[in-house]
Each structure stands twice: as structure tokens, then as C-alpha cells.
Design an enzyme around this catalytic site. Structure first.
Site, PDB file in Angstrom:
ATOM      1  N   ASP A  59       2.928   8.519   1.135  1.00  0.00           N
ATOM      2  CA  ASP A  59       3.100   7.594   2.419  1.00  0.00           C
ATOM      3  C   ASP A  59       2.008   7.175   2.612  1.00  0.00           C
ATOM      4  O   ASP A  59       0.860   7.391   2.262  1.00  0.00           O
ATOM      5  CB  ASP A  59       3.763   8.512   3.414  1.00  0.00           C
ATOM      6  CG  ASP A  59       3.132   9.663   4.189  1.00  0.00           C
ATOM      7  OD1 ASP A  59       1.991   9.455   3.863  1.00  0.00           O
ATOM      8  OD2 ASP A  59       3.402  10.023   5.167  1.00  0.00           O
ATOM      9  N   ASP A  79      -0.196   6.797   6.497  1.00  0.00           N
ATOM     10  CA  ASP A  79      -0.150   7.260   7.863  1.00  0.00           C
ATOM     11  C   ASP A  79      -1.087   6.459   8.671  1.00  0.00           C
ATOM     12  O   ASP A  79      -2.216   6.331   8.439  1.00  0.00           O
ATOM     13  CB  ASP A  79      -0.915   8.788   7.952  1.00  0.00           C
ATOM     14  CG  ASP A  79       0.019   9.581   7.034  1.00  0.00           C
ATOM     15  OD1 ASP A  79       1.056  10.022   7.232  1.00  0.00           O
ATOM     16  OD2 ASP A  79      -0.625   9.776   5.819  1.00  0.00           O
ATOM     17  N   ASP A 109       4.043   6.410   8.247  1.00  0.00           N
ATOM     18  CA  ASP A 109       4.000   7.151   9.732  1.00  0.00           C
ATOM     19  C   ASP A 109       3.176   6.409  10.520  1.00  0.00           C
ATOM     20  O   ASP A 109       2.029   6.347  10.292  1.00  0.00           O
ATOM     21  CB  ASP A 109       3.517   8.610   9.303  1.00  0.00           C
ATOM     22  CG  ASP A 109       4.677   9.486   8.719  1.00  0.00           C
ATOM     23  OD1 ASP A 109       5.755   9.206   8.694  1.00  0.00           O
ATOM     24  OD2 ASP A 109       4.185  10.332   7.932  1.00  0.00           O
TER      25      ASP A 109
HETATM   26  N1  CTP Z   1       1.167  15.851  10.089  1.00  0.00           N
HETATM   27  C1  CTP Z   1       1.149  16.268  11.214  1.00  0.00           C
HETATM   28  N2  CTP Z   1       2.870  16.399  11.685  1.00  0.00           N
HETATM   29  C2  CTP Z   1       3.732  15.951  11.012  1.00  0.00           C
HETATM   30  C3  CTP Z   1       3.432  15.589   9.579  1.00  0.00           C
HETATM   31  C4  CTP Z   1       2.288  15.574   9.258  1.00  0.00           C
HETATM   32  O1  CTP Z   1       0.370  16.730  12.038  1.00  0.00           O
HETATM   33  N3  CTP Z   1       5.017  16.083  11.448  1.00  0.00           N
HETATM   34  C5  CTP Z   1      -0.144  15.545   9.758  1.00  0.00           C
HETATM   35  C6  CTP Z   1      -0.634  16.892   8.630  1.00  0.00           C
HETATM   36  O2  CTP Z   1      -1.009  17.696   9.176  1.00  0.00           O
HETATM   37  C7  CTP Z   1      -1.398  16.141   7.571  1.00  0.00           C
HETATM   38  C8  CTP Z   1      -1.405  14.516   7.983  1.00  0.00           C
HETATM   39  O3  CTP Z   1      -0.474  14.378   9.034  1.00  0.00           O
HETATM   40  O4  CTP Z   1      -2.654  16.421   7.825  1.00  0.00           O
HETATM   41  C9  CTP Z   1      -0.876  13.566   6.840  1.00  0.00           C
HETATM   42  O5  CTP Z   1       0.231  14.061   6.320  1.00  0.00           O
HETATM   43  P1  CTP Z   1       1.083  13.922   5.002  1.00  0.00           P
HETATM   44  O6  CTP Z   1       1.278  12.289   5.066  1.00  0.00           O
HETATM   45  O7  CTP Z   1       2.238  14.655   4.709  1.00  0.00           O
HETATM   46  O8  CTP Z   1       0.182  14.176   3.836  1.00  0.00           O
HETATM   47  P2  CTP Z   1      -1.314  13.463   3.123  1.00  0.00           P
HETATM   48  O9  CTP Z   1      -2.088  14.447   3.258  1.00  0.00           O
HETATM   49  O10 CTP Z   1      -1.190  12.235   3.753  1.00  0.00           O
HETATM   50  O11 CTP Z   1      -0.587  13.257   1.668  1.00  0.00           O
HETATM   51  P3  CTP Z   1       0.150  12.161   1.095  1.00  0.00           P
HETATM   52  O12 CTP Z   1      -1.060  11.216   0.413  1.00  0.00           O
HETATM   53  O13 CTP Z   1       0.731  12.530   0.105  1.00  0.00           O
HETATM   54  O14 CTP Z   1       0.903  11.259   2.132  1.00  0.00           O
HETATM   55 MN    MN Z   2       0.102  10.811   3.919  1.00  0.00          MN
HETATM   56 MN    MN Z   3       2.748  11.237   6.592  1.00  0.00          MN
END
Ligand code: CTP
Ligand code: MN
Ligand code: MN
Length: 521
Positions: free
Chosen positions: A327, A329, A445
Site C-alpha cells: 500500500d 502510507d 492509508d
Molecule cells: N501502522 C500503525 N497502525 C495501523 C497500521 C499500521 O501504526 N493500524 C504502522 C505500522 O506500525 C507500520 C506502518 O504503519 O510501521 C506501515 O504499515 P504497513 O503499511 O502495514 O506496512 P509497511 O511497512 O508500509 O509495508 P508495505 O510496504 O507492505 O505496505
Molecule cells: Mn505500507
Molecule cells: Mn499501511
């Protein structure tokens, strides 16, 4: 010329810039039986970790460390120094290596003391094995880049962690993740079990997996996991946005193993799951950095249109330097505290009006600072205003990667590569792939933070998840502090510690600053 006082504090470091973290512990490594080169190596290691290690013996020395000498031999040596320092502690090398591992002088237990009046026991192998690597035990004390020298092991351990998560065994999942993270931090490829002596976080189970791979090239447990119907089905079902391990497990026990069976089951899916199923193919394709940048431009436009002066920051995996992710963020704030209130609703309306959202669910900000410190948090989830969404991204000339990231590395276990490619090829029906479509779905997100909490929010949303978990564990266990994506509370001083940058938060926590690209634990 280094002033005398300074030279004393830094021991024999003479000119080299190291910070002494524990000035009251003055260490001298006995060269006898240790050998000059090993002594030099261990001394340097100690100094790098902030220990005061002296080249020369003097009255300042508080801890004498010996390797392979009996207590009597060490005592005889000490007596010959004729310094009359009766309080000096005679310790075995195991005290030193343990202290290196934990990053601070550990409490002296009986096992650390050299036994005097009895012969040195040759069979105490553990003490005489050289420590090949010194790795601090919390992942937030280490630098972990994206690339690592041990993908054959870390892939296997990560897969077992994923399987444990799918089985709702969170403790086990974290244990595998921690073990993988330690191997990610090693400077070379591991080829024998003896290299792992003294490393933290490697439990018996993880060691078994590593041993299996060293001896047989593959882990039998990983092989059987990959081939198990349960793992395959749970992975496929949790690939639906909005479906967690518990729901997937329930469906699996009802006999649902694929998307067609789910569609035919008559289950009522919630709004998120419906969107997840509809866009299953797209949402299981990695999002590229280029796509993330385009979405970043769109979000910037939206945010600036509805509230000029707002700032947006790319967080998550892309901030850690990843070239693809599941995703994108973003964290949004405004330099004037309070201006950010109500921002998300306006941004969502703007995006909706432009036809850019396929799905969105916005949650209000429910964070309230409690003067007596944070309540025991029921979970680590923060309370920012946030929007979990699915964007409709015009493809234009953009072509996303069609292979799972990293599956081409030659060092990876063939079965894992095959598993990932098989998962890609067999999970989707043609209707979901819709090759002629001019757009793709992307998970995004959005999080809004007041400027006063911004540094904590950036730190909390940059990840990796394990790095965040370890930061909170360090804060609680070592510093008696409570860290969240909103604030840092010091339970000893009974007050919140403010910060306007990530650097300040690391400093409050007594940790060396680790830049985002080295938080890939
Ligand atoms: N996070 C959070 N609360 C959530 C979801 C995520 O604080 N409800 C934080 C996680 O701790 C993470 C960050 O947001 O540090 C990013 O989460 P995520 O997008 O799930 O993972 P990524 O590390 O960005 O991996 P990817 O590249 O696969 O998205
Ligand atoms: Mn992410
Ligand atoms: Mn995320």
C-alpha cells in the site's frame, strides 16, 4: 596532545572518537591465553559499544577480564602487577560478551566470576568459543538495511512467522520475526552454527530451522508449511482486504479454500471485504515507487486545495527505501495546531468528487492526553483520524511489476520462489485481472496528526512493524517509558517528553538515531 584527564576517560582510545557510556566500569582484557589479536578485536568492540577498555593496566581498572585462564592464574597475574587494587573484579570473558550483547555492563553473577582455588575447567566450552558477531538484542539498537546477507534463512524464518500469524500464534510469530531480524543485521553470510554463538533472540526452534538449511539447503518445516492446504488457503483468504487471520481460519474450517468457494458460500461480506474481493487481483500486485509518487501528487493536490499550508509525508515502507509495497502510507499535518481538525473529511470529499476513491473508511481522532500518563493501552493501534482507502489510479503508461518483489534473487530457496510465483499465477481468475482496464486499484492509508504529535506519528508510521514493536519494548523494559504514535511518557519522572523530530525521540530513549532506511528489521 590529548589532555591527561580526557585520555584517562577514553582509556587507550587516544584520539579516536568514542563516547564512554559507562565511565565507572574500567575494563582491562588480560592478553594471556586470549592472544593479542583477539584482545585487540574485543577491545575495539567494547569501545565501539561505549565501554571504557584500557590498553594498560592501572589503578583505575575495575574489571579484569580473562579468557581460558583459571582463577588462580589470573590472581597470580594480578598480584604481580603489585598495584594493591583489592577491589578489582576478576571476571570471565562470558561477562564481557554478555555485556556487549546487551549493550550495557550486566550484573555480575556467580557464573561470571573466576573461581579461585580450583582448576580451570577445560570443558566449559561456552566460555572459550570466540564471539563472531556482537548484536544488541533490541532491533531498535541496530541498523538494518533492506539488503541482507542471509536471505536463505530470513525468508524461511519470515515464512514461519507468517504461518504462525495465520494460526493466531502471535508470540511464536514475533519470536521468528526477531530471529530473522538478528540474521538480517549480520555483516556476512552465515555458513555454520558456531558463528551464531552468543547471538540474541535465536530460540531453539529458530536454530533448528537454521541448522536444517545449513545442512540440507532447505528447511523441512518450511517445505511442509508451503505445501500444506491450510497455509495456502489462509494466505489466499487473508489476501482479501478486510479479512484477518481469525475470519480466514473460520472460513477454512467451513471448507472454504479459494475465492470461488467463498463467493458461492453465501457469506455476508462487509463493505471492506466486498471491495477486497472485487479488487483482489490489483490489491495483490505490489505498488511501485512510481505509482506511490503519482498518488502522492494527487494527495498533495487534494490536501493543499482544502487546507493550504498543510504538509504531507510519505511514510511506511517507501520511507524506508522500499521500491514496492502492499500500500502507500501518508501522514498529513498543519503547522498551526488545531488547523488539521476536520481536514480528513474535506480531503475525502475532494477525492470522491474527482472519482478517485473505490472505497474508503474514515475513523475519527479519539486520542486524549491523560495527565496521569497513558492508560495501559489495550492495543498498539493509534487513535489518529485516519482513512483506509482504495484509490482508482489511471494507468497511463505506468506498468506495475508483475512479479513478487525479490523473488528473482538467486539466494532464495527454490520452494519459496515457486510458492510466491504459484500464488501469483493461481489466485486470480481472468475476470479479476481485467487486462484491458485503464486503471488499477491501490490501497492507500491516510493519517492526520496534530503538529504537536507529528514526530511521534512519523516515527510510528514509518515501521517496520518489528522495529516499532522493539522501540516500544525498549521504552518499557529498559527506560520505564511508554511510547506510542502520539507521545512518549516517562513513568519515573511522571511526565510527557515532548519532541519535534524523530532524532529527539531517539535521544529521549537513550538510543542512537537510526535513519528510516535502516529500520528494515
Ligand atoms: N501502522 C500503525 N497502525 C495501523 C497500521 C499500521 O501504526 N493500524 C504502522 C505500522 O506500525 C507500520 C506502518 O504503519 O510501521 C506501515 O504499515 P504497513 O503499511 O502495514 O506496512 P509497511 O511497512 O508500509 O509495508 P508495505 O510496504 O507492505 O505496505
Ligand atoms: Mn505500507
Ligand atoms: Mn499501511
Amino acid at each position: 596532545m590529548v589532555p591527561l584527564k580526557r585520555r584517562k576517560v577514553c582509556g587507550a582510545v587516544s584520539g579516536r572518537e568514542t563516547t564512554v557510556k559507562f565511565p565507572h566500569v574500567v575494563i582491562y582484557l588480560l592478553e594471556r591465553k586470549m592472544g593479542a589479536s583477539r584482545r585487540a578485536f574485543l577491545s575495539q568492540l567494547g569501545r565501539k559499544n561505549g565501554f571504557r577498555v584500557e590498553d594498560d593496566f592501572s589503578d583505575n581498572v575495575t574489571h579484569v577480564i580473562s579468557e581460558n585462564n583459571s582463577g588462580d592464574e589470573a590472581r597470580t597475574w594480578l598480584d604481580l602487577q603489585q598495584k594493591g587494587n583489592v577491589t578489582v573484579k576478576l571476571l570471565d570473558i562470558c561477562w564481557y560478551t554478555e555485556s556487549m550483547r546487551l549493550g550495557c555492563p550486566v550484573e555480575i553473577l556467580d557464573k561470571h566470576k573466576l573461581q579461585e582455588g580450583q582448576k580451570f575447567q577445560e570443558e566449559s566450552v561456552e566460555f572459550s568459543v570466540p564471539v563472531e558477531f556482537s548484536v544488541p538484542s533490541y532491533a531498535c539498537q541496530r541498523r538494518t538495511s533492506l539488503e541482507n546477507h542471509n536471505t536463505n534463512f530470513t525468508d524461511a524464518l519470515s515464512l514461519l512467522a507468517e504461518n504462525a500469524e495465520l494460526n493466531n500464534e502471535d508470540g511464536r510469530a514475533v519470536a521468528f520475526q526477531r530471529a530473522a531480524a538478528v540474521l538480517k543485521a549480520l555483516p556476512v553470510k552465515v555458513t555454520s552454527m558456531t558463528q551464531l554463538q552468543g547471538l540474541p533472540c535465536l530460540g531453539q526452534h529458530s536454530q533448528r530451522v537454521i541448522k536444517d538449511i545449513i545442512e540440507n539447503g532447505v528447511s523441512s518445516e518450511v517445505e511442509s508449511t508451503i505445501n500444506s492446504e491450510r497455509f495456502k488457503a489462509l494466505k489466499l483468504l487473508t489476501g482479501i482486504f478486510g479479512v484477518g487471520a481469525k475470519t480466514a481460519d473460520r472460513w477454512f474450517r467451513e471448507g472454504i479454500q479459494n475465492l470461488t468457494q467463498l463467493e458461492n458460500s453465501g457469506h455476508d461480506l462487509n463493505r471492506a471485504q466486498q471491495a477486497g474481493l472485487e479488487h483482489y487481483y490489483d490489491l495483490n500486485q505490489p505498488v511501485t515507487k512510481a505509482e506511490a509518487e503519482i498518488i502522492g501528487d494527487i494527495v498533495k493536490k487534494a490536501v493543499h486545495d482544502v487546507l493550504p499550508g498543510s504538509e504531507i509525508t510519505l511514510t511506511g515502507g517507501f520511507r524506508r527505501g522500499k521500491i514496492s509495497g502492499h500500500d502507500v502510507d501518508f501522514l498529513i499535518t498543519h503547522p498551526d495546531e488545531g488547523k488539521e481538525v476536520g481536514l480528513m473529511a474535506k480531503v475525502v470529499s475532494w477525492l470522491t468528487a474527482q472519482g478517485l476513491l473505490l472505497y474508503q473508511k474514515t475513523t475519527r481522532n479519539s486520542y486524549l492526553e491523560n495527565e496521569e500518563g497513558p492508560a495501559q493501552p489495550p492495543s498498539n493501534i493509534d487513535r489518529f483520524e485516519r482513512c483506509l482507502s482504495i484509490f482508482k489510479l489511471e494507468k497511463k503508461e505506468m506498468h506495475s511489476i508483475r512479479l513478487h518483489p525479490g523473488t528473482q534473487s538467486s539466494d532464495r530457496e527454490p520452494a519459496i520462489i515457486e510458492h510466491l510465483q504459484h500464488f501469483q499465477a493461481n489466485s486470480f481468475s481472468n475476470s479479476q485481472m481485467r487486462p484491458n482496464r485503464t486503471w488499477r486499484a491501490v490501497r492507500v492509508d491516510l493519517v492526520v496528526s496534530p503538529i504537536s504529535q507529528f514526530a511521534f506519528a512519523v516515527l510510528g508510521w514509518t515501521g517496520s512493524k518489528l522495529f516499532e514493536r522493539e522501540l516500544r519494548r525498549w521504552a518499557g523494559q529498559v527506560k520505564s517509558m511508554s511510547l506510542s504514535s502520539h507521545a512518549l511518557y516517562d513513568s519515573k519522572q511522571c511526565k510527557y517528553l515532548r519532541a519535534t523530530s524523530e532524532e529527539e525521540i531517539f535521544a529521549h530513549l537513550g538510543l542512537e538515531f537510526i535513519p528510516p532506511k535502516e529500520r528494515n528489521a
